[in-house]
Design an enzyme around this catalytic site. Sequence first.
Site, PDB file in Angstrom:
ATOM      1  N   ARG A 257       0.852  -1.198   0.000  1.00  0.00           N
ATOM      2  CA  ARG A 257       0.000   0.000   0.000  1.00  0.00           C
ATOM      3  C   ARG A 257       0.877   1.233   0.000  1.00  0.00           C
ATOM      4  O   ARG A 257       1.825   1.320   0.774  1.00  0.00           O
ATOM      5  CB  ARG A 257      -0.843   0.061   1.278  1.00  0.00           C
ATOM      6  CG  ARG A 257      -1.975  -0.868   1.349  1.00  0.00           C
ATOM      7  CD  ARG A 257      -3.019  -0.451   2.351  1.00  0.00           C
ATOM      8  NE  ARG A 257      -2.563   0.123   3.613  1.00  0.00           N
ATOM      9  CZ  ARG A 257      -3.356   0.579   4.551  1.00  0.00           C
ATOM     10  NH1 ARG A 257      -4.674   0.532   4.367  1.00  0.00           N
ATOM     11  NH2 ARG A 257      -2.893   1.063   5.671  1.00  0.00           N
TER      12      ARG A 257
ATOM     13  N   THR B 175      -1.486   7.519  -0.290  1.00  0.00           N
ATOM     14  CA  THR B 175      -2.792   7.351  -0.957  1.00  0.00           C
ATOM     15  C   THR B 175      -3.541   6.129  -0.427  1.00  0.00           C
ATOM     16  O   THR B 175      -4.743   6.004  -0.628  1.00  0.00           O
ATOM     17  CB  THR B 175      -2.607   7.160  -2.474  1.00  0.00           C
ATOM     18  OG1 THR B 175      -1.896   5.928  -2.682  1.00  0.00           O
ATOM     19  CG2 THR B 175      -1.829   8.309  -3.099  1.00  0.00           C
TER      20      THR B 175
ATOM     21  N   ASP C 167       0.607  -2.975  12.386  1.00  0.00           N
ATOM     22  CA  ASP C 167       1.059  -3.397  11.053  1.00  0.00           C
ATOM     23  C   ASP C 167       1.397  -4.889  11.077  1.00  0.00           C
ATOM     24  O   ASP C 167       2.386  -5.304  11.696  1.00  0.00           O
ATOM     25  CB  ASP C 167       2.293  -2.574  10.644  1.00  0.00           C
ATOM     26  CG  ASP C 167       2.659  -2.827   9.191  1.00  0.00           C
ATOM     27  OD1 ASP C 167       2.903  -4.010   8.832  1.00  0.00           O
ATOM     28  OD2 ASP C 167       2.689  -1.866   8.408  1.00  0.00           O
TER      29      ASP C 167
ATOM     30  N   ASP D  31       4.911  -5.996   9.729  1.00  0.00           N
ATOM     31  CA  ASP D  31       6.003  -5.647  10.658  1.00  0.00           C
ATOM     32  C   ASP D  31       5.989  -6.559  11.880  1.00  0.00           C
ATOM     33  O   ASP D  31       7.052  -6.955  12.371  1.00  0.00           O
ATOM     34  CB  ASP D  31       5.874  -4.183  11.107  1.00  0.00           C
ATOM     35  CG  ASP D  31       6.356  -3.218  10.038  1.00  0.00           C
ATOM     36  OD1 ASP D  31       7.035  -3.670   9.094  1.00  0.00           O
ATOM     37  OD2 ASP D  31       6.048  -2.015  10.144  1.00  0.00           O
TER      38      ASP D  31
HETATM   39  C1  PRP Z   1      -1.139  -4.651   4.575  1.00  0.00           C
HETATM   40  C2  PRP Z   1      -1.959  -5.914   4.753  1.00  0.00           C
HETATM   41  C3  PRP Z   1      -2.787  -5.942   3.490  1.00  0.00           C
HETATM   42  C4  PRP Z   1      -3.047  -4.480   3.240  1.00  0.00           C
HETATM   43  C5  PRP Z   1      -4.437  -4.146   3.705  1.00  0.00           C
HETATM   44  O1  PRP Z   1      -0.075  -4.882   3.745  1.00  0.00           O
HETATM   45  O2  PRP Z   1      -1.199  -7.067   4.926  1.00  0.00           O
HETATM   46  O3  PRP Z   1      -2.128  -6.538   2.380  1.00  0.00           O
HETATM   47  O4  PRP Z   1      -2.078  -3.738   4.020  1.00  0.00           O
HETATM   48  O5  PRP Z   1      -4.754  -2.853   3.384  1.00  0.00           O
HETATM   49  P1  PRP Z   1      -5.905  -2.466   2.350  1.00  0.00           P
HETATM   50  O6  PRP Z   1      -7.063  -3.340   2.650  1.00  0.00           O
HETATM   51  O7  PRP Z   1      -6.154  -1.016   2.676  1.00  0.00           O
HETATM   52  O8  PRP Z   1      -5.382  -2.642   0.956  1.00  0.00           O
HETATM   53  P2  PRP Z   1       1.045  -3.779   3.438  1.00  0.00           P
HETATM   54  O9  PRP Z   1       0.688  -3.036   2.181  1.00  0.00           O
HETATM   55  O10 PRP Z   1       1.311  -2.961   4.651  1.00  0.00           O
HETATM   56  O11 PRP Z   1       2.291  -4.658   3.036  1.00  0.00           O
HETATM   57  P3  PRP Z   1       3.157  -5.699   3.882  1.00  0.00           P
HETATM   58  O12 PRP Z   1       2.308  -6.926   4.052  1.00  0.00           O
HETATM   59  O13 PRP Z   1       4.328  -5.937   2.990  1.00  0.00           O
HETATM   60  O14 PRP Z   1       3.544  -5.077   5.204  1.00  0.00           O
HETATM   61  N1  URA Z   2      -2.278  -3.059   7.145  1.00  0.00           N
HETATM   62  C1  URA Z   2      -1.962  -3.509   8.385  1.00  0.00           C
HETATM   63  O1  URA Z   2      -0.997  -4.276   8.547  1.00  0.00           O
HETATM   64  N2  URA Z   2      -2.715  -3.092   9.416  1.00  0.00           N
HETATM   65  C2  URA Z   2      -3.767  -2.270   9.259  1.00  0.00           C
HETATM   66  O2  URA Z   2      -4.433  -1.938  10.261  1.00  0.00           O
HETATM   67  C3  URA Z   2      -4.072  -1.821   7.965  1.00  0.00           C
HETATM   68  C4  URA Z   2      -3.316  -2.235   6.919  1.00  0.00           C
END
Ligand code: PRP
Ligand code: URA
Length: 209
Positions: A104, A108, A200, A203
């Site tokens: 993400r 945005t 997160d 993380d």
């Molecule tokens: C997080 C999560 C989802 C997404 C959800 O991933 O694991 O994939 O955000 O958000 P959305 O419903 O608003 O699209 P992130 O993009 O943080 O990536 P990561 O798993 O690499 O930390």
């Molecule tokens: N991605 C995450 O990991 N946590 C949230 O709450 C939203 C997006």
Amino acid sequence: MSNVIVMTHPLIKHKITMLRDERTGTNEFRKLTDEIAMLMGYEALSDLKTREVEIKTPIEDTVQPLLDGKKPAIVPILRAGLGMVGGLLALLPSAKVGHIGMCRDEKTHKPHTYYCKLPTFIEERLVLVVDPMLATGGSLIDAVNEIKSRGGKTIKCMCIIASPEGVSAFTEAHPDVQLYIGAVDRCLNENAYICPGLGDAGDRIFGTK
Ligand code: PRP
Ligand code: URA
């Protein structure tokens, strides 16, 4: 909302509470994510098809059920979805595993797809898309778009925590896809994080910041 199934099992609720707790460290977080995925997978796979086969027990000949059809495909959304794969492979050790890389944009909140590799014959498999978090819904919606565009037909999604906004957006975009959710939370905050959520997920699973 008929294609949305929210978990009610007390074991799943208990483990999600432990997952949310900020005192839960990486090791425990990974274990819990795996266990929750396995418990949710048990529910989500309850309609797997079986066929009757003839076997011999030490006592007599008998006809009994075995799983039928092509092996399902587990497709985690990178990175955080990886944390759910082990629990599902414990149920389906022969499943194929595909990967969709998405992240993400911090400003945005729109998803960006950077990788996609799916098992062959995807159109004949049950595809189980997994990601612990359904926030705005953008990532899961795009992931399912990608799978459908590559021929995927029978798709189920599993998320541990969802926002009401994410559930609405997803069901509007993909009314034909079953969505299994561990818990539906209150709302999104100004950074599109789920409240109360768990922070997160990527993380916390990988020990990054
Ligand atoms: C997080 C999560 C989802 C997404 C959800 O991933 O694991 O994939 O955000 O958000 P959305 O419903 O608003 O699209 P992130 O993009 O943080 O990536 P990561 O798993 O690499 O930390
Ligand atoms: N991605 C995450 O990991 N946590 C949230 O709450 C939203 C997006």
